[in-house]
Design a protein around this motif. Sequence first.
Motif, PDB file in Angstrom:
ATOM      1  N   LYS A 103     -64.589  44.226  60.721  1.00 38.65           N
ATOM      2  CA  LYS A 103     -64.192  44.482  62.122  1.00 38.65           C
ATOM      3  C   LYS A 103     -65.211  43.813  63.039  1.00 38.65           C
ATOM      4  CE  LYS A 103     -61.035  47.940  61.451  1.00 38.65           C
ATOM      5  NZ  LYS A 103     -59.697  48.045  61.978  1.00 38.65           N
ATOM      6  N   THR A 104     -64.766  43.431  64.215  1.00 38.62           N
ATOM      7  CA  THR A 104     -65.619  42.681  65.139  1.00 38.62           C
ATOM      8  C   THR A 104     -66.817  43.502  65.605  1.00 38.62           C
ATOM      9  OG1 THR A 104     -63.694  41.498  65.880  1.00 38.62           O
ATOM     10  CG2 THR A 104     -65.614  41.399  67.310  1.00 38.62           C
ATOM     11  N   MET A 105     -68.017  43.022  65.247  1.00 35.76           N
ATOM     12  CA  MET A 105     -69.226  43.808  65.511  1.00 35.76           C
ATOM     13  C   MET A 105     -69.796  43.604  66.904  1.00 35.76           C
ATOM     14  SD  MET A 105     -71.607  43.732  62.230  1.00 35.76           S
ATOM     15  CE  MET A 105     -70.456  43.535  60.913  1.00 35.76           C
ATOM     16  N   PHE A 106     -69.579  42.421  67.463  1.00 41.33           N
ATOM     17  CA  PHE A 106     -70.061  42.166  68.822  1.00 41.33           C
ATOM     18  C   PHE A 106     -68.862  41.864  69.724  1.00 41.33           C
ATOM     19  CE2 PHE A 106     -74.014  41.574  66.579  1.00 41.33           C
ATOM     20  CZ  PHE A 106     -74.967  42.062  67.467  1.00 41.33           C
ATOM     21  N   PRO A 107     -68.030  42.883  70.001  1.00 40.67           N
ATOM     22  CA  PRO A 107     -66.874  42.606  70.857  1.00 40.67           C
ATOM     23  C   PRO A 107     -67.321  42.215  72.264  1.00 40.67           C
ATOM     24  CG  PRO A 107     -67.091  44.965  70.456  1.00 40.67           C
ATOM     25  CD  PRO A 107     -68.130  44.291  69.605  1.00 40.67           C
ATOM     26  N   VAL A 108     -66.551  41.351  72.883  1.00 40.63           N
ATOM     27  CA  VAL A 108     -66.869  40.931  74.253  1.00 40.63           C
ATOM     28  C   VAL A 108     -66.464  42.051  75.200  1.00 40.63           C
ATOM     29  CG1 VAL A 108     -66.255  39.268  76.054  1.00 40.63           C
ATOM     30  CG2 VAL A 108     -66.752  38.493  73.732  1.00 40.63           C
ATOM     31  N   ILE A 109     -67.408  42.472  76.045  1.00 38.96           N
ATOM     32  CA  ILE A 109     -67.107  43.587  76.947  1.00 38.96           C
ATOM     33  C   ILE A 109     -66.867  43.108  78.374  1.00 38.96           C
ATOM     34  CG2 ILE A 109     -68.195  45.466  75.642  1.00 38.96           C
ATOM     35  CD1 ILE A 109     -70.701  44.968  77.461  1.00 38.96           C
ATOM     36  N   ASP A 110     -67.270  41.867  78.665  1.00 36.60           N
ATOM     37  CA  ASP A 110     -66.987  41.324  79.996  1.00 36.60           C
ATOM     38  C   ASP A 110     -66.372  39.936  79.830  1.00 36.60           C
ATOM     39  OD1 ASP A 110     -66.857  40.281  82.481  1.00 36.60           O
ATOM     40  OD2 ASP A 110     -68.968  40.574  83.002  1.00 36.60           O
ATOM     41  N   PRO A 111     -65.053  39.838  79.972  1.00 36.44           N
ATOM     42  CA  PRO A 111     -64.405  38.540  79.724  1.00 36.44           C
ATOM     43  C   PRO A 111     -64.811  37.464  80.725  1.00 36.44           C
ATOM     44  CG  PRO A 111     -62.809  40.151  80.519  1.00 36.44           C
ATOM     45  CD  PRO A 111     -64.095  40.889  80.293  1.00 36.44           C
ATOM     46  N   PHE A 112     -65.393  37.844  81.857  1.00 32.14           N
ATOM     47  CA  PHE A 112     -65.770  36.829  82.852  1.00 32.14           C
ATOM     48  C   PHE A 112     -67.103  36.166  82.512  1.00 32.14           C
ATOM     49  CE2 PHE A 112     -62.571  39.284  84.914  1.00 32.14           C
ATOM     50  CZ  PHE A 112     -61.824  38.321  85.574  1.00 32.14           C
ATOM     51  N   THR A 113     -67.984  36.904  81.837  1.00 30.66           N
ATOM     52  CA  THR A 113     -69.279  36.316  81.478  1.00 30.66           C
ATOM     53  C   THR A 113     -69.397  36.076  79.973  1.00 30.66           C
ATOM     54  OG1 THR A 113     -70.252  38.491  81.159  1.00 30.66           O
ATOM     55  CG2 THR A 113     -70.470  37.518  83.363  1.00 30.66           C
ATOM     56  N   GLY A 114     -68.480  36.623  79.191  1.00 28.17           N
ATOM     57  CA  GLY A 114     -68.561  36.502  77.737  1.00 28.17           C
ATOM     58  C   GLY A 114     -69.581  37.453  77.134  1.00 28.17           C
ATOM     59  N   LYS A 115     -70.106  38.371  77.936  1.00 29.27           N
ATOM     60  CA  LYS A 115     -71.136  39.299  77.442  1.00 29.27           C
ATOM     61  C   LYS A 115     -70.535  40.206  76.360  1.00 29.27           C
ATOM     62  CE  LYS A 115     -74.549  42.494  79.272  1.00 29.27           C
ATOM     63  NZ  LYS A 115     -74.245  43.873  79.134  1.00 29.27           N
ATOM     64  N   SER A 116     -71.284  40.354  75.256  1.00 27.04           N
ATOM     65  CA  SER A 116     -70.785  41.202  74.176  1.00 27.04           C
ATOM     66  C   SER A 116     -71.747  42.359  73.948  1.00 27.04           C
ATOM     67  CB  SER A 116     -70.649  40.377  72.892  1.00 27.04           C
ATOM     68  OG  SER A 116     -71.892  39.833  72.529  1.00 27.04           O
ATOM     69  N   SER A 117     -71.260  43.382  73.254  1.00 28.63           N
ATOM     70  CA  SER A 117     -72.186  44.476  72.930  1.00 28.63           C
ATOM     71  C   SER A 117     -71.920  44.934  71.495  1.00 28.63           C
ATOM     72  CB  SER A 117     -72.038  45.614  73.931  1.00 28.63           C
ATOM     73  OG  SER A 117     -71.199  46.591  73.434  1.00 28.63           O
ATOM     74  N   PHE A 118     -72.945  45.448  70.865  1.00 34.70           N
ATOM     75  CA  PHE A 118     -72.868  45.781  69.439  1.00 34.70           C
ATOM     76  C   PHE A 118     -72.046  47.049  69.211  1.00 34.70           C
ATOM     77  CE2 PHE A 118     -74.737  47.936  65.705  1.00 34.70           C
ATOM     78  CZ  PHE A 118     -74.372  46.994  64.750  1.00 34.70           C
ATOM     79  N   SER A 119     -71.207  47.020  68.172  1.00 35.71           N
ATOM     80  CA  SER A 119     -70.435  48.214  67.806  1.00 35.71           C
ATOM     81  C   SER A 119     -70.891  48.701  66.426  1.00 35.71           C
ATOM     82  CB  SER A 119     -68.939  47.884  67.776  1.00 35.71           C
ATOM     83  OG  SER A 119     -68.253  48.819  66.968  1.00 35.71           O
TER      84      SER A 119
END
Length: 561
Positions: A103-119
């Motif tokens: 499963k995606t471990m660093f999903p993108v949380i802000d589609p405008f900046t591409g910022k991802s966060s760890f799950s």
Amino acid sequence: MPDRKYDAVIVGGGHHATIIACYLARAGLKTAMFERWHEMGGGACGEELPVPGYIQNVCAHFTRFYTNPAYTDFELRDHGLVYVFPENNEAWIYPDGSYIFGKTMFPVIDPFTGKSSFSQEAADYTIKSVGEINKDDGDTVAQIIESYKGAWKEAFGKYRYSGPGEWGDGPDPLEALFNHPKYPLDPKIALGTVGEIATTMFKSPEMQTFYMRAIQTSNGLFPQDRPGPYWHIHALGLILSMEPAAIVQGGTHSITHALLRAFERYGGEFFVLNEVNKVLVDNKKAYGIELTNGDKILADIVVSDLSIELTMDKSGKDNWPAELWAKGQKLKDKPDDLYNTSAYERTQLLWGNIALMDAPKYPQNPELGMVPRLYFGKADPEYFLSGRYQKERWDLGIANQMYLLVAPDVQWDPTRAPAGRFAALVEEFTCPWRQFSEKQWLKIKKDIEFRMVEEWGKYAPNVNMDNFISAWIATPDDVVNRNPCMPQGGWGALDANYERLGRLRPFPEISGYRMPIKNYYLCSSAAHSAHGIGRGSSYACYKVIAQDLGLKYKPWEERGW
Ligand SMILES: Cc1cc2nc3c(=O)[nH]c(=O)nc-3n(C[C@H](O)[C@H](O)[C@H](O)COP(=O)(O)OP(=O)(O)OC[C@H]3O[C@@H](n4cnc5c(N)ncnc54)[C@H](O)[C@@H]3O)c2cc1C
């Protein structure tokens, strides 16, 4: 009709041209791109294939352009570049029905900046799945994830976008990981060959095979090649589902469209069906280009988006120091055996869309149908390590034992197929273009359609000729016909094993984007950080140009890289 004089002209309108063009134009330079093909974007392109109503990524399919600085610097989401991030990521089904599922471990949380966060939840899921195959491998994966999260991911991004640096600068961001106090990258593993890494790091034949096959998708490397820290971490990011399998709405061409919109916003111009015949050079200084129709366009700087050989050829042998010219020519040498390190041997694909009436159904677990990157094949490290997988491809074009990767983007992007229909990209590896005649490639192109359907059907029984609509599978012959920058029909312009990366790419004397002809620069993937969509060569090349010309637009000062 182009003007007669620009501040900057770019030879080729491929992927890296469209990136650097935005930077140059935004910095205030009057900039134009000249492309020989009827479309811009080079490898970032799409066509209506395999039949009308479908969109196929004929070259690059797997992209994560939201990590490239240009994505935010030019607000590309606002210019129509929309990614979707599936929750499932990468999986492998083995013939006995067992599978590894990430499963995606660093999903993108802000589609405008591409910022991802760890799950952590996704990480636990993936660790458990690997652990069910082999407990020790599950533990290894857990450790890798900690290091990736703690230091490796950040160092990887810095390395990719910061350029190779000067000789004597000290360790690059990835070399620095060897001495990281908390999350060291073990050089005894990371500097090994692909085969050594796979068999040292993982215990199970399943994970060993996964690493060796997936690193081919990453970079085409053979088991006897050294990936170096860059491709090693890249491959881990994929097989362990750390980096999201991102789906571009409308296909890869949307990246090019968004960049061109941004470029035009800054007053840039581009011209298709305008082939560059040569770079104009006087007294070892570039001053413009000549098109094949004889038109001359003057410019203060000339930037090449071509392969290194074409970058050299276009500017003329007499303008290059003899020893560098000889090095460039050597890259074209045909290897005398399978296992040497010649420059164009590694990235040849059989690659394209298969359209079906109904989506595949996987009896092992229906959710496997919603995995954006799904591999199949026997856990058989020996097949890779012995060289048989490679040799059979060289002899037959298609290996006897197949290892398919299937990417059903249509499940998240309905623009790719007519309503209710299904299509997926399917990947297998083959050999350099010179191994077969055009006629033989055409036969392989037909044969592979049926071989792929047959192989896929072993894992999803409803994939069969009754369900089949059409397919268009590119061979190296198709790649060669389309793009002169890919001389042996591989997906990378120049192989990028450890010996051809960073300060060594394309070769040490010219690894800093400046060519030995004044005002002439190389921005293409022939420079560091090598091939693939959204890599760093164009951004890092712009940094060098900004330094040389004293340009004020320096987005890296705020970003830090
Ligand atoms: C089959 C295939 C599959 C791929 N899959 C992936 C993938 O899944 N993911 C990924 O990240 N990457 C993939 N790639 C690689 C990716 O497409 C390239 O790394 C990327 O396009 C390189 O960008 P570039 O700017 O260096 O060169 P290119 O995009 O190749 O651009 C070079 C441009 O120069 C033009 N040109 C050449 N000669 C002249 C001339 N004389 N005058 C004017 N124009 C000229 C060419 O037509 C071309 O448009 C794939 C490539 C291929 C071929």
